[in-house]
Write an enzyme that holds these catalytic residues in place. Structure first.
Site, PDB file in Angstrom:
ATOM      1  N   ASP A 137       0.819  -1.211   0.000  1.00 31.20           N
ATOM      2  CA  ASP A 137       0.000   0.000   0.000  1.00 31.20           C
ATOM      3  C   ASP A 137       0.854   1.262   0.000  1.00 31.20           C
ATOM      4  O   ASP A 137       0.496   2.286  -0.599  1.00 31.20           O
ATOM      5  CB  ASP A 137      -0.976   0.000   1.177  1.00 31.20           C
ATOM      6  CG  ASP A 137      -0.305  -0.151   2.541  1.00 31.20           C
ATOM      7  OD1 ASP A 137       0.942  -0.244   2.600  1.00 31.20           O
ATOM      8  OD2 ASP A 137      -1.041  -0.186   3.556  1.00 31.20           O
ATOM      9  N   ALA A 138       2.024   1.212   0.642  1.00 33.87           N
ATOM     10  CA  ALA A 138       2.860   2.399   0.794  1.00 33.87           C
ATOM     11  C   ALA A 138       3.618   2.793  -0.468  1.00 33.87           C
ATOM     12  O   ALA A 138       4.160   3.899  -0.544  1.00 33.87           O
ATOM     13  CB  ALA A 138       3.850   2.191   1.936  1.00 33.87           C
ATOM     14  N   TYR A 139       3.667   1.918  -1.451  1.00 33.24           N
ATOM     15  CA  TYR A 139       4.398   2.247  -2.673  1.00 33.24           C
ATOM     16  C   TYR A 139       3.654   3.329  -3.448  1.00 33.24           C
ATOM     17  O   TYR A 139       2.575   3.092  -3.991  1.00 33.24           O
ATOM     18  CB  TYR A 139       4.591   1.008  -3.550  1.00 33.24           C
ATOM     19  CG  TYR A 139       5.443  -0.081  -2.934  1.00 33.24           C
ATOM     20  CD1 TYR A 139       6.289   0.181  -1.852  1.00 33.24           C
ATOM     21  CD2 TYR A 139       5.412  -1.379  -3.422  1.00 33.24           C
ATOM     22  CE1 TYR A 139       7.071  -0.817  -1.285  1.00 33.24           C
ATOM     23  CE2 TYR A 139       6.196  -2.379  -2.865  1.00 33.24           C
ATOM     24  CZ  TYR A 139       7.017  -2.094  -1.787  1.00 33.24           C
ATOM     25  OH  TYR A 139       7.781  -3.096  -1.233  1.00 33.24           O
ATOM     26  N   SER A 140       4.236   4.518  -3.448  1.00 28.63           N
ATOM     27  CA  SER A 140       3.612   5.693  -4.093  1.00 28.63           C
ATOM     28  C   SER A 140       2.193   5.913  -3.568  1.00 28.63           C
ATOM     29  O   SER A 140       1.282   6.299  -4.308  1.00 28.63           O
ATOM     30  CB  SER A 140       3.608   5.553  -5.620  1.00 28.63           C
ATOM     31  OG  SER A 140       4.926   5.552  -6.131  1.00 28.63           O
ATOM     32  N   ARG A 141       2.047   5.677  -2.258  1.00 30.36           N
ATOM     33  CA  ARG A 141       0.766   5.896  -1.562  1.00 30.36           C
ATOM     34  C   ARG A 141      -0.418   5.256  -2.286  1.00 30.36           C
ATOM     35  O   ARG A 141      -1.447   5.887  -2.527  1.00 30.36           O
ATOM     36  CB  ARG A 141       0.518   7.398  -1.374  1.00 30.36           C
ATOM     37  CG  ARG A 141       1.342   8.070  -0.260  1.00 30.36           C
ATOM     38  CD  ARG A 141       0.924   7.532   1.111  1.00 30.36           C
ATOM     39  NE  ARG A 141       1.659   8.129   2.197  1.00 30.36           N
ATOM     40  CZ  ARG A 141       1.263   9.211   2.881  1.00 30.36           C
ATOM     41  NH1 ARG A 141       0.130   9.819   2.556  1.00 30.36           N
ATOM     42  NH2 ARG A 141       1.979   9.670   3.885  1.00 30.36           N
TER      43      ARG A 141
END
Length: 342
Positions: free
Chosen positions: A53-57
């Site tokens: 999920d945190a990859y490029s928000r």
């Protein structure tokens, strides 16, 4: 592409896992181009895709979701949660409150009703692992998750989680995602043996040493790569660069590129299931796929061992996990008045 068992889950995955971190704002913002890269990887036989999920928000998950339209059933899809997804202090971590919300958000972005592997992105020492496992067990029972795993867990945390799952009758972690490369072999001491003992699959990240094992970073040369723009300290670590200078001629003598040498090394360990590749462009993917049939002889592996002894880390990656005992000074130093022996 050959396939390996993902631990004892019964799931078969390719030795190369397509990592999606570089799809989105921090890597390739062109959704259509990223989709073409994903499709070519799938066409080459890669059936394992890992995102978070945190990859490029969330943008990476959105790209993967669009790319897998019509192909979802043939892909082992993995994502992760833990890292901050907002300013709210509860929009992160390993609590039931957050993991339940994070998974629903990921499923929406991925355009699917389940993920094959849901992973805890990092340990959370302030959260009881029983709380985390209980939540993940319920998500599996709800049919939203097929298997659960974690990333960057120290060996002691892996063992504790396995014990808690057994004592409480909860679903247990089936995979670990640690960093592993010629430059960072520390997990060979405990993490990989522990995972093998518990029948866990491992998908290792940064098999190219955070970019250093591509051959594009050399001593005395200024790198102009996309990655160099982020200012990672590990790219200018003299100890790591010294090792690269020894590996380049080894790869040349073996008739292969440093990239292919590094990838073949990562998947040659019996405790490693898959190595995560993170191409940003089609050229990156083509280069990685070109080395898929590379096999390292015992002689070459012995030479690598002589340069970087088994179980040894040469420096650390900037994004590597450090437990509180290392991060917090107060946990490493007694009060001044307690430090003297007499």
């Amino acid at each position: 592409m050959k396939y390996r068992m993902l631990g004892r889950t019964g799931i078969k995955v390719s030795p190369y896992c397509l990592g999606a971190m570089m799809f989105g704002a921090i890597g390739n913002p062109d959704h259509d181009d990223s989709t073409r890269v994903i499709h070519k990887a799938l066409d080459a036989g890669i059936n394992f895709v890992d995102t978070a999920d945190a990859y490029s928000r969330g943008e990476s998950e959105e790209i993967v979701g669009k790319a897998l339209k019509g192909r979802r059933d043939n892909v082992v899809l993995a994502t992760k949660a833990h890292l901050p997804m907002g300013d709210d202090p509860n929009q992160q971590g390993n609590s039931r409150r957050w993991l339940t919300r994070a998974l629903d958000d990921s499923l929406r972005r991925l355009r699917t009703d389940h993920v094959d592997l849901f992973q805890i992105h990092r340990p959370a020492p302030d959260t009881d692992v029983e709380e985390t496992l209980s939540a993940l067990t319920d998500l599996m029972r709800a049919g939203k998750v097929r298997a659960i795993g974690h990333s960057s867990f120290p060996a002691s945390d892996i063992v504790e989680a396995q014990w808690v799952a057994e004592r409480r009758g909860l679903r247990r972690f089936r995979t670990e995602q640690p960093s592993y490369s010629i430059l960072n072999r520390g997990i060979e001491r405990e993490v990989l043996p522990v995972c093998q003992h518990y029948g866990m699959g491992t998908l290792v990240w940064s098999p190219l040493g955070g970019g250093l094992l591509t051959g594009r970073y050399r001593k005395g040369r200024q790198a102009t790569t996309h990655r160099a723009g982020f200012g990672f300290r590990h790219l200018s670590d003299e100890r790591r660069l010294d090792v690269v200078e020894q590996l380049v001629p080894l790869a040349e003598a073996a008739g292969m590129s440093l990239t292919h040498l590094a990838m073949a090394f990562a998947i040659s360990h019996p405790g490693v299931t898959s190595a995560i590749i993170g191409p940003r462009t089609m050229d990156h993917l083509d280069d990685l796929l070109a080395g898929a049939e590379t096999t390292l002889t015992d002689e070459i592996l012995d030479q690598i061992d002589a340069i970087v002894p088994p179980g040894t880390d040469i420096g650390t990656l900037d994004m590597a996990y450090n437990p509180p005992a290392i991060q917090r000074t107060a946990l490493r130093r007694r009060l001044p008045e307690e430090r003297a022996a007499a």
